[in-house]
Scaffold this motif. Structure first.
Motif, PDB file in Angstrom:
ATOM      1  N   TYR A   1      52.211 111.286  68.371  1.00 14.72           N
ATOM      2  CA  TYR A   1      52.325 111.055  69.808  1.00 14.72           C
ATOM      3  C   TYR A   1      51.959 112.348  70.536  1.00 14.72           C
ATOM      4  N   VAL A   2      51.004 112.265  71.460  1.00 19.80           N
ATOM      5  CA  VAL A   2      50.526 113.450  72.177  1.00 19.80           C
ATOM      6  C   VAL A   2      51.101 113.453  73.589  1.00 19.80           C
ATOM      7  N   ILE A   3      51.657 114.601  73.968  1.00 16.44           N
ATOM      8  CA  ILE A   3      52.276 114.777  75.279  1.00 16.44           C
ATOM      9  C   ILE A   3      51.512 115.854  76.036  1.00 16.44           C
ATOM     10  N   LYS A   4      51.131 115.570  77.275  1.00 13.31           N
ATOM     11  CA  LYS A   4      50.451 116.558  78.096  1.00 13.31           C
ATOM     12  C   LYS A   4      51.489 117.453  78.763  1.00 13.31           C
ATOM     13  N   SER A   5      51.421 118.730  78.448  1.00 18.73           N
ATOM     14  CA  SER A   5      52.379 119.713  78.944  1.00 18.73           C
ATOM     15  C   SER A   5      52.432 119.746  80.464  1.00 18.73           C
ATOM     16  N   GLU A   6      53.638 119.875  80.995  1.00 16.76           N
ATOM     17  CA  GLU A   6      53.909 120.025  82.415  1.00 16.76           C
ATOM     18  C   GLU A   6      53.446 118.843  83.259  1.00 16.76           C
ATOM     19  N   VAL A   7      53.088 117.730  82.626  1.00 13.80           N
ATOM     20  CA  VAL A   7      52.672 116.531  83.350  1.00 13.80           C
ATOM     21  C   VAL A   7      53.543 115.343  82.944  1.00 13.80           C
ATOM     22  N   THR A   8      53.703 115.160  81.641  1.00 12.50           N
ATOM     23  CA  THR A   8      54.472 114.034  81.132  1.00 12.50           C
ATOM     24  C   THR A   8      55.950 114.394  81.112  1.00 12.50           C
ATOM     25  N   SER A   9      56.757 113.587  81.778  1.00 16.26           N
ATOM     26  CA  SER A   9      58.197 113.876  81.865  1.00 16.26           C
ATOM     27  C   SER A   9      58.912 113.467  80.580  1.00 16.26           C
ATOM     28  N   MET A  10      60.008 114.135  80.289  1.00 17.53           N
ATOM     29  CA  MET A  10      60.795 113.791  79.095  1.00 17.53           C
ATOM     30  C   MET A  10      61.328 112.359  79.156  1.00 17.53           C
ATOM     31  N   PRO A  11      61.788 111.854  80.308  1.00 18.20           N
ATOM     32  CA  PRO A  11      62.220 110.448  80.331  1.00 18.20           C
ATOM     33  C   PRO A  11      61.088 109.486  79.953  1.00 18.20           C
ATOM     34  N   LEU A  12      59.865 109.777  80.410  1.00 20.64           N
ATOM     35  CA  LEU A  12      58.731 108.930  80.057  1.00 20.64           C
ATOM     36  C   LEU A  12      58.425 109.035  78.563  1.00 20.64           C
ATOM     37  N   VAL A  13      58.511 110.239  78.021  1.00 25.25           N
ATOM     38  CA  VAL A  13      58.282 110.429  76.580  1.00 25.25           C
ATOM     39  C   VAL A  13      59.302 109.623  75.782  1.00 25.25           C
ATOM     40  N   ARG A  14      60.575 109.744  76.144  1.00 27.82           N
ATOM     41  CA  ARG A  14      61.628 109.001  75.428  1.00 27.82           C
ATOM     42  C   ARG A  14      61.397 107.500  75.510  1.00 27.82           C
ATOM     43  N   LYS A  15      61.064 107.025  76.700  1.00 29.92           N
ATOM     44  CA  LYS A  15      60.823 105.587  76.895  1.00 29.92           C
ATOM     45  C   LYS A  15      59.628 105.132  76.055  1.00 29.92           C
ATOM     46  N   SER A  16      58.538 105.876  76.109  1.00 31.29           N
ATOM     47  CA  SER A  16      57.321 105.507  75.388  1.00 31.29           C
ATOM     48  C   SER A  16      57.535 105.504  73.881  1.00 31.29           C
ATOM     49  N   ILE A  17      58.161 106.552  73.381  1.00 26.42           N
ATOM     50  CA  ILE A  17      58.411 106.618  71.942  1.00 26.42           C
ATOM     51  C   ILE A  17      59.362 105.508  71.521  1.00 26.42           C
ATOM     52  N   GLY A  18      60.367 105.232  72.336  1.00 30.16           N
ATOM     53  CA  GLY A  18      61.287 104.136  72.040  1.00 30.16           C
ATOM     54  C   GLY A  18      60.571 102.807  71.962  1.00 30.16           C
ATOM     55  N   GLN A  19      59.662 102.560  72.894  1.00 26.11           N
ATOM     56  CA  GLN A  19      58.896 101.311  72.881  1.00 26.11           C
ATOM     57  C   GLN A  19      57.999 101.227  71.651  1.00 26.11           C
ATOM     58  N   LEU A  20      57.361 102.337  71.300  1.00 24.06           N
ATOM     59  CA  LEU A  20      56.505 102.332  70.109  1.00 24.06           C
ATOM     60  C   LEU A  20      57.327 102.080  68.846  1.00 24.06           C
ATOM     61  N   LEU A  21      58.493 102.698  68.758  1.00 16.39           N
ATOM     62  CA  LEU A  21      59.356 102.478  67.594  1.00 16.39           C
ATOM     63  C   LEU A  21      59.796 101.015  67.509  1.00 16.39           C
ATOM     64  N   GLN A  22      60.037 100.377  68.656  1.00 14.18           N
ATOM     65  CA  GLN A  22      60.425  98.966  68.661  1.00 14.18           C
ATOM     66  C   GLN A  22      59.313  98.065  68.153  1.00 14.18           C
ATOM     67  N   THR A  23      58.063  98.486  68.313  1.00 13.23           N
ATOM     68  CA  THR A  23      56.943  97.685  67.812  1.00 13.23           C
ATOM     69  C   THR A  23      56.639  97.991  66.347  1.00 13.23           C
ATOM     70  N   GLY A  24      57.405  98.908  65.766  1.00 14.72           N
ATOM     71  CA  GLY A  24      57.192  99.243  64.359  1.00 14.72           C
ATOM     72  C   GLY A  24      56.219 100.378  64.126  1.00 14.72           C
ATOM     73  N   ALA A  25      55.849 101.094  65.166  1.00 15.91           N
ATOM     74  CA  ALA A  25      54.913 102.211  65.015  1.00 15.91           C
ATOM     75  C   ALA A  25      55.561 103.322  64.189  1.00 15.91           C
ATOM     76  N   PRO A  26      54.898 103.764  63.121  1.00 14.26           N
ATOM     77  CA  PRO A  26      55.443 104.821  62.260  1.00 14.26           C
ATOM     78  C   PRO A  26      55.175 106.216  62.828  1.00 14.26           C
ATOM     79  N   ILE A  27      55.971 106.625  63.808  1.00 12.35           N
ATOM     80  CA  ILE A  27      55.760 107.928  64.456  1.00 12.35           C
ATOM     81  C   ILE A  27      56.211 109.026  63.496  1.00 12.35           C
ATOM     82  N   THR A  28      55.269 109.888  63.140  1.00  9.96           N
ATOM     83  CA  THR A  28      55.559 110.966  62.193  1.00  9.96           C
ATOM     84  C   THR A  28      55.491 112.346  62.834  1.00  9.96           C
TER      85      THR A  28
END
Length: 150
Positions: free
Chosen positions: A94-121
């Protein structure tokens, strides 16, 4: 990706391959030992094509032919293509753009990907500016919940 590598971004691509309008060899562009297939012409039904058996067949073919298959997707919050493709991957970074992408958005996005079964490593923080001498950048460090055990 094509532009950064000096390839033709308008070359026949994945959309044409999945629609049955072109073969793999028609879509491939090479730079050194790297083969690239661009997105191709924007289809009216991208999710249908990405969820198709042709996509599964193509990924299996690519896994047998190449040491690594990298799927560069749009931002996970912009379209659902990313979630669909991440669910097909063996590993997701998962790639995050520094100083642009907020931590709440990162948490939400990663949570959604994990719910779809995405193997985030892993997670990559890109476009990080160097701190001025004496300046601290501790605000970049945070912890996300661990992926569920399999």
């Amino acid at each position: 990706v094509a532009t950064n590598l000096g390839l033709d971004a308008h070359h026949i691509g994945l959309a044409e391959l999945l629609a049955g309008k072109a073969g793999v060899d028609d879509c491939l562009q090479s730079i050194g030992s790297l083969d690239v297939i661009c997105a191709g012409e924007m289809p009216y039904n991208p999710q249908e094509l990405l969820a198709s058996t042709r996509m599964q067949t193509f990924l299996e073919w690519a896994r047998h032919r190449y040491d690594r298959v990298i799927l560069d997707t749009p931002a996970s919050q912009s379209v659902s293509d990313a979630a669909l493709l991440c669910g097909m991957a063996d590993s997701v970074i998962y790639v995050i753009k520094s100083e642009v992408t907020s931590m709440p958005l990162v948490r939400k996005s990663i949570g959604q990907l994990l719910q779809t079964g995405a193997p985030i490593t892993g997670v990559v923080l890109n476009q990080v500016s160097r701190p001025e001498p004496g300046q601290r950048r501790d605000h970049y460090y945070d912890y996300l919940p661990a992926a569920p055990a399999q």
